[in-house]
Design a protein around this motif. Structure first.
Motif, PDB file in Angstrom:
ATOM      1  N   GLU A 108      -1.682   1.792  16.207  1.00 35.20           N
ATOM      2  CA  GLU A 108      -0.475   1.369  16.018  1.00 35.20           C
ATOM      3  C   GLU A 108      -0.571  -0.038  15.941  1.00 35.20           C
ATOM      4  OE1 GLU A 108       3.955   1.325  18.154  1.00 35.20           O
ATOM      5  OE2 GLU A 108       2.353   2.353  19.022  1.00 35.20           O
ATOM      6  N   ALA A 109      -1.455  -0.872  16.791  1.00 37.94           N
ATOM      7  CA  ALA A 109      -1.448  -2.246  16.652  1.00 37.94           C
ATOM      8  C   ALA A 109      -1.969  -2.684  15.359  1.00 37.94           C
ATOM      9  CB  ALA A 109      -2.524  -2.628  17.884  1.00 37.94           C
ATOM     10  N   ASP A 110      -3.203  -2.027  14.861  1.00 39.31           N
ATOM     11  CA  ASP A 110      -3.619  -2.149  13.412  1.00 39.31           C
ATOM     12  C   ASP A 110      -2.302  -2.100  12.268  1.00 39.31           C
ATOM     13  OD1 ASP A 110      -6.184  -2.526  14.537  1.00 39.31           O
ATOM     14  OD2 ASP A 110      -6.794  -0.553  14.055  1.00 39.31           O
ATOM     15  N   PHE A 111      -1.514  -1.384  12.374  1.00 42.16           N
ATOM     16  CA  PHE A 111      -0.613  -1.097  11.399  1.00 42.16           C
ATOM     17  C   PHE A 111       0.308  -2.301  11.615  1.00 42.16           C
ATOM     18  CE2 PHE A 111       3.710   0.197  10.501  1.00 42.16           C
ATOM     19  CZ  PHE A 111       3.734   0.592   9.501  1.00 42.16           C
ATOM     20  N   ILE A 112       0.605  -2.700  12.899  1.00 41.97           N
ATOM     21  CA  ILE A 112       1.792  -3.759  12.922  1.00 41.97           C
ATOM     22  C   ILE A 112       0.901  -5.003  12.518  1.00 41.97           C
ATOM     23  CG2 ILE A 112       2.691  -5.345  14.666  1.00 41.97           C
ATOM     24  CD1 ILE A 112       3.014  -2.342  16.373  1.00 41.97           C
ATOM     25  N   SER A 113      -0.243  -5.305  12.776  1.00 45.23           N
ATOM     26  CA  SER A 113      -0.862  -6.515  12.315  1.00 45.23           C
ATOM     27  C   SER A 113      -1.034  -6.551  10.845  1.00 45.23           C
ATOM     28  CB  SER A 113      -2.340  -6.798  12.972  1.00 45.23           C
ATOM     29  OG  SER A 113      -3.068  -5.582  12.602  1.00 45.23           O
ATOM     30  N   LYS A 114      -1.270  -5.340  10.003  1.00 47.49           N
ATOM     31  CA  LYS A 114      -1.634  -5.503   8.721  1.00 47.49           C
ATOM     32  C   LYS A 114      -0.095  -5.489   8.078  1.00 47.49           C
ATOM     33  CE  LYS A 114      -5.553  -2.548   8.378  1.00 47.49           C
ATOM     34  NZ  LYS A 114      -6.075  -1.173   8.083  1.00 47.49           N
ATOM     35  N   PHE A 115       1.021  -5.024   8.724  1.00 49.49           N
ATOM     36  CA  PHE A 115       1.956  -5.076   8.093  1.00 49.49           C
ATOM     37  C   PHE A 115       2.733  -6.755   8.248  1.00 49.49           C
ATOM     38  CE2 PHE A 115       6.795  -5.496   8.813  1.00 49.49           C
ATOM     39  CZ  PHE A 115       7.081  -5.006   7.711  1.00 49.49           C
ATOM     40  N   GLU A 120       0.735  -9.401   8.061  1.00 49.24           N
ATOM     41  CA  GLU A 120      -0.071  -9.983   7.233  1.00 49.24           C
ATOM     42  C   GLU A 120       0.269  -9.901   5.599  1.00 49.24           C
ATOM     43  OE1 GLU A 120      -4.215  -8.896   7.520  1.00 49.24           O
ATOM     44  OE2 GLU A 120      -4.306  -9.369   9.779  1.00 49.24           O
ATOM     45  N   THR A 121       0.742  -8.645   5.453  1.00 48.60           N
ATOM     46  CA  THR A 121       1.424  -8.406   3.997  1.00 48.60           C
ATOM     47  C   THR A 121       2.661  -8.913   3.827  1.00 48.60           C
ATOM     48  OG1 THR A 121       2.152  -6.122   4.571  1.00 48.60           O
ATOM     49  CG2 THR A 121       0.014  -6.259   3.708  1.00 48.60           C
ATOM     50  N   ALA A 122       3.331  -9.002   5.115  1.00 46.92           N
ATOM     51  CA  ALA A 122       4.756  -9.744   5.017  1.00 46.92           C
ATOM     52  C   ALA A 122       4.588 -11.267   4.768  1.00 46.92           C
ATOM     53  CB  ALA A 122       5.800  -9.472   6.062  1.00 46.92           C
ATOM     54  N   ASP A 123       3.753 -11.825   5.305  1.00 44.58           N
ATOM     55  CA  ASP A 123       3.266 -13.229   5.213  1.00 44.58           C
ATOM     56  C   ASP A 123       2.884 -13.588   3.804  1.00 44.58           C
ATOM     57  OD1 ASP A 123       4.143 -13.697   7.860  1.00 44.58           O
ATOM     58  OD2 ASP A 123       2.177 -13.838   8.621  1.00 44.58           O
ATOM     59  N   ALA A 124       1.989 -12.586   3.418  1.00 46.27           N
ATOM     60  CA  ALA A 124       1.573 -12.934   2.136  1.00 46.27           C
ATOM     61  C   ALA A 124       2.593 -12.919   0.646  1.00 46.27           C
ATOM     62  CB  ALA A 124       0.613 -11.737   1.859  1.00 46.27           C
ATOM     63  N   ASP A 125       3.608 -11.831   1.069  1.00 46.38           N
ATOM     64  CA  ASP A 125       4.779 -11.756   0.253  1.00 46.38           C
ATOM     65  C   ASP A 125       5.478 -12.926   0.154  1.00 46.38           C
ATOM     66  OD1 ASP A 125       3.680  -9.274  -0.625  1.00 46.38           O
ATOM     67  OD2 ASP A 125       5.121  -8.015   0.772  1.00 46.38           O
ATOM     68  N   GLN A 126       5.977 -13.256   1.451  1.00 42.11           N
ATOM     69  CA  GLN A 126       6.823 -14.610   1.640  1.00 42.11           C
ATOM     70  C   GLN A 126       6.127 -15.855   1.206  1.00 42.11           C
ATOM     71  OE1 GLN A 126       7.563 -15.660   5.770  1.00 42.11           O
ATOM     72  NE2 GLN A 126       9.191 -17.113   5.053  1.00 42.11           N
ATOM     73  N   LYS A 127       5.009 -15.878   1.181  1.00 42.97           N
ATOM     74  CA  LYS A 127       4.111 -16.989   0.466  1.00 42.97           C
ATOM     75  C   LYS A 127       4.164 -16.934  -0.846  1.00 42.97           C
ATOM     76  CE  LYS A 127       0.968 -18.074   4.342  1.00 42.97           C
ATOM     77  NZ  LYS A 127      -0.459 -18.382   4.798  1.00 42.97           N
ATOM     78  N   LYS A 128       4.306 -15.761  -1.742  1.00 41.34           N
ATOM     79  CA  LYS A 128       4.275 -15.471  -3.019  1.00 41.34           C
ATOM     80  C   LYS A 128       5.824 -15.850  -3.580  1.00 41.34           C
ATOM     81  CE  LYS A 128       0.934 -11.896  -3.658  1.00 41.34           C
ATOM     82  NZ  LYS A 128       0.803 -10.340  -4.000  1.00 41.34           N
ATOM     83  N   LYS A 129       6.803 -15.701  -2.796  1.00 43.19           N
ATOM     84  CA  LYS A 129       8.004 -16.057  -3.159  1.00 43.19           C
ATOM     85  C   LYS A 129       8.388 -17.279  -2.913  1.00 43.19           C
ATOM     86  CE  LYS A 129      10.189 -11.579  -1.754  1.00 43.19           C
ATOM     87  NZ  LYS A 129      11.051 -10.974  -0.717  1.00 43.19           N
ATOM     88  N   GLU A 130       7.690 -18.301  -2.094  1.00 47.47           N
ATOM     89  CA  GLU A 130       7.900 -19.661  -1.833  1.00 47.47           C
ATOM     90  C   GLU A 130       6.953 -20.390  -3.037  1.00 47.47           C
ATOM     91  OE1 GLU A 130       6.721 -20.425   2.065  1.00 47.47           O
ATOM     92  OE2 GLU A 130       8.383 -19.666   2.861  1.00 47.47           O
ATOM     93  N   ALA A 131       5.968 -19.769  -3.473  1.00 46.00           N
ATOM     94  CA  ALA A 131       5.614 -20.330  -4.739  1.00 46.00           C
ATOM     95  C   ALA A 131       6.212 -20.449  -5.862  1.00 46.00           C
ATOM     96  CB  ALA A 131       4.005 -19.569  -4.621  1.00 46.00           C
ATOM     97  N   HIS A 132       6.742 -19.514  -5.973  1.00 47.54           N
ATOM     98  CA  HIS A 132       7.607 -19.551  -7.522  1.00 47.54           C
ATOM     99  C   HIS A 132       8.859 -20.381  -7.182  1.00 47.54           C
ATOM    100  CE1 HIS A 132       5.425 -16.033  -9.117  1.00 47.54           C
ATOM    101  NE2 HIS A 132       5.201 -15.827  -7.926  1.00 47.54           N
TER     102      HIS A 132
END
Length: 74
Positions: free
Chosen positions: A53-60, A62-74
């Motif tokens: 569960e801890a691994d799932f939360i940390s990966k989630f 990380e992906t949410a932060d990556a998606d947010q950075k992609k949106k801010e870059a555009h």
């Protein structure tokens, strides 16, 4: 009349010495405190019942932060 001081063989007025002293003082303060340090955001602790569960939360997160950075870059 202005008080004159001999510095390096030249006559320098006290008002110039006062201006130089204040400039060095406030310039040094500005240089040493100028700019705010980048603050790192502290994430809250992950209270998971299992390591999966801890691994799932940390990966989630990380992906949410990556998606947010992609949106801010555009």
């Amino acid at each position: 009349m202005v008080q004159q001081y001999t510095i390096a063989g030249r006559q320098i007025g006290s008002h110039y010495l006062a201006m130089a002293t204040l400039t060095v003082l406030f310039g040094g303060i500005y240089a040493s405190t100028g700019g705010a340090a980048k603050k790192t955001l502290a994430t809250p602790p992950i209270n998971a019942s299992s390591s999966d569960e801890a691994d799932f939360i940390s990966k989630f997160l990380e992906t949410a932060d990556a998606d947010q950075k992609k949106k801010e870059a555009h």
